[in-house]
Write a protein that holds these residues in place. Structure first.
Motif, PDB file in Angstrom:
ATOM      1  N   ARG A  13       0.707  -1.169  -0.004  1.00 17.01           N
ATOM      2  CA  ARG A  13       0.038   0.089  -0.168  1.00 17.01           C
ATOM      3  C   ARG A  13       0.737   1.163   0.036  1.00 17.01           C
ATOM      4  O   ARG A  13       0.491   2.349  -0.454  1.00 17.01           O
ATOM      5  CB  ARG A  13      -0.944   0.026   1.275  1.00 17.01           C
ATOM      6  CG  ARG A  13      -1.689  -1.032   1.383  1.00 17.01           C
ATOM      7  CD  ARG A  13      -2.945  -0.645   2.286  1.00 17.01           C
ATOM      8  NE  ARG A  13      -3.520  -1.599   3.126  1.00 17.01           N
ATOM      9  CZ  ARG A  13      -4.736  -1.877   3.577  1.00 17.01           C
ATOM     10  NH1 ARG A  13      -5.503  -0.977   3.478  1.00 17.01           N
ATOM     11  NH2 ARG A  13      -4.953  -2.987   4.488  1.00 17.01           N
ATOM     12  N   TYR A  16       1.410   4.030  -2.948  1.00 16.24           N
ATOM     13  CA  TYR A  16       0.534   5.015  -3.482  1.00 16.24           C
ATOM     14  C   TYR A  16       0.991   6.512  -2.539  1.00 16.24           C
ATOM     15  O   TYR A  16       0.314   7.486  -2.623  1.00 16.24           O
ATOM     16  CB  TYR A  16      -0.773   4.567  -3.134  1.00 16.24           C
ATOM     17  CG  TYR A  16      -1.165   3.511  -4.142  1.00 16.24           C
ATOM     18  CD1 TYR A  16      -1.459   3.614  -5.460  1.00 16.24           C
ATOM     19  CD2 TYR A  16      -1.430   2.144  -3.422  1.00 16.24           C
ATOM     20  CE1 TYR A  16      -1.540   2.700  -6.114  1.00 16.24           C
ATOM     21  CE2 TYR A  16      -1.701   1.097  -4.184  1.00 16.24           C
ATOM     22  CZ  TYR A  16      -1.894   1.388  -5.577  1.00 16.24           C
ATOM     23  OH  TYR A  16      -2.147   0.278  -6.329  1.00 16.24           O
ATOM     24  N   ILE A  17       2.047   6.252  -1.839  1.00 19.41           N
ATOM     25  CA  ILE A  17       2.427   7.645  -0.989  1.00 19.41           C
ATOM     26  C   ILE A  17       3.217   8.368  -1.952  1.00 19.41           C
ATOM     27  O   ILE A  17       4.358   7.959  -2.629  1.00 19.41           O
ATOM     28  CB  ILE A  17       3.323   7.274   0.397  1.00 19.41           C
ATOM     29  CG1 ILE A  17       2.524   6.150   1.016  1.00 19.41           C
ATOM     30  CG2 ILE A  17       3.423   8.568   1.055  1.00 19.41           C
ATOM     31  CD1 ILE A  17       3.325   5.798   2.250  1.00 19.41           C
ATOM     32  N   LEU A  57       4.951   7.790  -8.184  1.00 18.49           N
ATOM     33  CA  LEU A  57       3.774   7.203  -7.695  1.00 18.49           C
ATOM     34  C   LEU A  57       3.402   5.936  -8.177  1.00 18.49           C
ATOM     35  O   LEU A  57       3.343   5.796  -9.328  1.00 18.49           O
ATOM     36  CB  LEU A  57       2.556   8.465  -7.605  1.00 18.49           C
ATOM     37  CG  LEU A  57       1.323   8.054  -7.087  1.00 18.49           C
ATOM     38  CD1 LEU A  57       1.589   8.068  -5.396  1.00 18.49           C
ATOM     39  CD2 LEU A  57       0.181   8.930  -7.396  1.00 18.49           C
ATOM     40  N   GLY A  58       3.152   4.904  -7.349  1.00 16.16           N
ATOM     41  CA  GLY A  58       2.789   3.614  -7.905  1.00 16.16           C
ATOM     42  C   GLY A  58       3.718   2.627  -8.192  1.00 16.16           C
ATOM     43  O   GLY A  58       3.758   1.535  -8.478  1.00 16.16           O
TER      44      GLY A  58
END
Ligand code: SF4
Lengths: 213, 612
Positions: A13, A16-17, A57-58
């Motif tokens: 997770r 996504y930061i 990102l990602g």
């Protein structure tokens, strides 16, 4: 004041930061961790952290690097342990040490990408013969560049039903090639239906292709 | 799996970190080991919902119970909703990423009326029928709501199984306990609701019949199946000892209020006649300075936040405010935490407090005189005199501030054009004051901004009987205001009254308004509080189609003996008191605050002891 470097993973997770949010997130992690972190002086004191390379990102990573300072001596293992207690899901410090080099020595980064389906031969062919001219956005506007001279294929394998590819690309202050430039071109020219499933940074290297430390 | 489906699209939308959870402080449990799952839904975006303190309290409170699991749900942005609908991704909770449809309780917090359409939209996105009557009789998916707007939940009565009145710390757990027990017994929803209606603070709207006169006014509200005639709100007896979280979920993205926050008091002593919060949260209760400091430290340590706020309706009314601040400052300075104090009152703004604030805040100051003339301030019982405002501004200016923002309401009961011009006159006197001070900030001009909002009469206030100013009246007032400003040092801003009109309709609406909300949502209304999404024409059409008039709800004067849609809900504020206060308002008489003199509002009669 003692300089410290930490290598950390950013997976799951945590991918996504965004880079901007990561800085804020780390500020709070340091605060929570209780290590004797150093603050900048002046009107608006904040924790001083520098990241070696931003990560899109990602993307996931096994090898993110950040530098910070502490005000009192504390064993590196203890720092790693305290930080890991404070980190959110997906971020894990794997190494803490005293830096001997500057971030400016960074020249390359490896990215491991997973494409759906078996596109091994298509990919190898693309790296050899495909059209690699594209538009790169720079601070001074857009310019056309041929990626061929910058892209090195260091691994290409079937992984279950999918294909895993590792590319070595220029990274650092002088030139940064985002892997998406290459993957976008590939997907357009592949000829087979394929999707980019994941991107992971697996190594950061210096001019001699040695792991940057 | 849902997670894979979600992740597939996350990089196509704005700020994806809002949709995937995993933040520090979020609570993950093994779902096979919990007996009741609660989806806490905030009917607005993550950025707004995550800033809300009440949600943090109830989240931690429920999760402190081992066999209960509370998760967070927010309204997805328009970009993500489109993908969710297209790809069949149901509304899900951020901790487990499980569909909201899998939860025992689906609980909404009602913070403002303009979020109502988002509730319908979220239920629909979850795949849950929006009308309570269409949801069957199985004991599952109980849709509940709490929060300030529950003091008149009638416009939402058709959509909810249960409303929770008042403070939620105890009653939420009681409700979940009952559910757990009855679920084990194999009970159905109807019998659960009947049983639940016996818990103090629980309102089951389906157990009440409402009838109307021909003119649309309510004739009667009748309880059935043994439900109480009057549903009493809940309050926490010992506020100093009440549960308070030691951890917050710390978001990755920047949100509206991204900081540690300690609630220092509940209720308000002031009795401003326009302010619903000032009445429905009574009685006034304080947390001790010791508790505040201890909780603040614990939160700062566990979250790593760089900012700490003291939350309440009126923090400076805390009897130990100096102890609190001087108790916090050494810690916050050492740990580089900014201390912010939001709701400071003009009349309590002492020199010492000023000094403390100046250490941490360098920007402009805001004050809310609310009305432009002393006459009108007396009417609304905003007990701030001009001398007090000027004294405070003097302290502020000599302390280095040069920007002042003044908040006013427009369309207050008894307001005249002179009261409007009074706003500008007041601003001008602040400007004059600035230049009269020898030790004002040098080299900078003063800037006074006038910000106006359209007044919305609310239930359980002395103005619940009052008509809202019509659109035409507001436009006229705005023109008067603009015409009265001639100085460049004074600026004015206001909002289109449409949202305030809708707010007034929904705030004092009855059950018939449910259908209009449904229709407006069907026509695409959502995020009504966000200017860019608001569509007044939808609402107008929706009300037309239902044969309802917005003016009936917004701009009609109610008789004192009219049955209000919320008259069966007991917030301990007596009707007699509200009538007395309304009459005093018309007579331009003020009411002293509760510490000076008890005005017998009804609260102490209910709690059985004097408030002070
Ligand atoms: S009972 Fe008296 S002191 Fe208590 S809230 Fe009401 S008016 Fe204030």
């Amino acid at each position: 004041m003692i300089k410290v470097r930490a290598v950390f993973e950013k997976c799951g997770r945590a991918k996504y930061i965004s880079h901007l949010d990561l800085n804020r997130c780390m500020q709070r992690c340091f605060k929570r961790s209780g290590i004797p972190i150093w603050y900048t002086e002046g009107f608006n004191p904040h924790i001083y952290i520098t990241f070696a390379l931003p990560l899109s990102l990602g993307y996931e990573s096994k090898v993110e690097i950040m530098d910070f300072n502490i005000t009192e001596d504390e064993p590196f293992e203890i720092i790693a342990e305290k930080l890991n207690k404070a980190m959110p899901e997906g971020i894990k410090v794997v190494k803490v040490y005293s830096p001997q080099t500057k971030h400016t020595l960074i020249k390359y980064a490896d990215f491991k990408m997973i494409f759906s389906g078996d596109v091994k031969s298509e990919l190898e062919d693309f790296i050899e013969n495909g059209n690699m001219t594209t538009i790169k956005k720079t601070k001074r506007g857009e310019k056309e560049i041929d990626l061929r001279e910058f892209v090195r294929l260091t691994g290409c394998d079937k992984e279950g039903e999918n294909t895993s590819v590792t590319l070595r690309l220029p990274a650092g202050n002088d030139l940064n090639i985002n892997p998406s430039l290459v993957t976008d071109l590939f997907i357009a020219q592949c000829g087979k239906e394929t999707e980019l499933l994941s991107v992971e940074r697996t190594a950061i290297l210096d001019a001699e292709d040695k792991i940057f430390e | 799996m849902l997670r894979e489906k979600i992740e597939k699209y996350l990089l196509d939308i704005q700020k994806p970190a809002r949709y995937i959870g995993g933040e520090t402080g979020s609570v993950i449990k093994d779902k096979s080991k919990v007996s009741v799952r609660f989806a806490f839904c905030f009917p607005d975006s993550y950025d707004i919902g995550m800033s809300h303190l009440g949600m943090k309290i109830l989240y931690s409170l429920k999760n402190a119970r081992e066999d209960y699991w509370c998760e967070r749900v927010f309204a997805p942005g328009v970009d993500f909703e489109e993908i969710m609908r297209r790809e069949g991704i149901p509304l899900y909770a951020l901790e487990s990423l499980d569909p909201v449809k899998d939860f025992d309780f689906i609980g909404f917090t009602l913070q403002y009326e303009l979020a109502y359409t988002n509730i319908l939209n979220m239920l629909d996105l979850a795949g849950i029928p929006v009308y309570a009557k269409d949801r069957g009789n199985e004991l599952f998916n109980i849709v509940v709501a709490g929060g300030p707007c529950v003091c008149n939940p009638e416009p939402l009565a058709d959509f909810f199984d249960i409303f929770i009145l008042g403070e939620g710390e105890e009653v939420n757990l009681e409700l979940m306990d009952l559910y757990k027990q009855m679920k084990a017994e194999g009970a159905d929803k109807k019998s659960f609701l009947k049983k639940a209606s016996q818990i103090k603070g629980i309102y089951v709207p389906s157990l009440y019949d409402v009838s109307y006169h021909e003119n649309g006014i309510i004739k009667s509200i009748t309880a059935k199946d043994g439900a109480p005639e009057k549903i009493k709100k809940r309050i926490i007896e010992d506020f100093d000892k009440v549960f308070y979280p030691e951890e917050f979920v710390v978001p990755f993205t920047d949100i509206v209020h991204n900081r540690a926050s300690v609630e220092v008091l509940r209720g308000c002593i002031r009795g401003c006649r326009f302010c619903q919060a000032g009445f429905i949260y009574r009685p006034f209760r304080e947390k001790s300075a010791d508790s505040v400091c201890r909780q603040a430290r614990a939160l700062c340590e566990s979250t790593g936040y760089e900012e700490l706020s003291l939350a309440s309706l009126s923090t400076s009314d805390h009897s130990q405010i100096s102890d609190i601040i001087s108790g916090l400052i050494p810690y916050t300075e050492k740990e580089h935490v900014n201390l912010s104090l939001p709701s400071l009152r003009v009349d309590n703004f002492s020199k010492e407090l000023m000094e403390e604030i100046k250490k941490v805040r360098k920007s402009g100051l805001t004050f809310a005189p609310e009305a432009g003339t002393q006459r009108l301030r007396n009417v609304i019982n905003k007990n701030v005199t001009e001398e007090e405002l000027m004294r405070t501004c003097t302290t502020a200016f000599t302390g280095g501030f040069a920007n002042v923002k003044l908040y006013f309401m427009m369309g207050l009961p008894t307001e005249t054009d002179d009261d409007i011009r009074g706003m500008t006159a007041l601003a001008q006197r602040v400007v004059d004051l600035f230049y009269s001070l020898p030790d004002r900030p040098k080299g900078r001009g003063v800037q006074v901004s006038i910000s106006t909002a359209t007044f919305v009469p609310k239930p359980f206030t002395p103005f619940e009987f009052e008509p809202q100013a019509t659109r035409e009246e507001i436009m006229h007032k705005q023109q008067i205001l603009m015409d009265s400003i001639s100085s460049k040092k004074i600026k004015a801003s206001w909002h289109d009254p449409s949202t305030s009109i809708l707010e007034a309709v929904l705030a004092r609406g009855d059950r018939r308004v449910s259908e209009a909300i449904y229709k407006a949502w069907k026509m695409g209304s959502k995020f009504d509080s966000w200017g860019e999404h608001f569509n007044f024409d939808n609402w107008q059409k929706a009300f037309d189609e239902c044969g309802l008039e917005m003016a009936f709800y917004a701009s009609r004067r109610r008789e004192y003996d009219e049955i209000m849609p919320w008259d069966h809900l007991d917030y301990y504020i007596s009707k007699d008191f509200l009538i007395r206060e309304n009459q005093k308002a018309q007579a331009e008489q003020t009411t002293p605050h509760c510490r000076l003199h008890c005005s017998a509002c009804g609260v102490s009669k209910e709690t059985g002891r004097a408030c002070f």
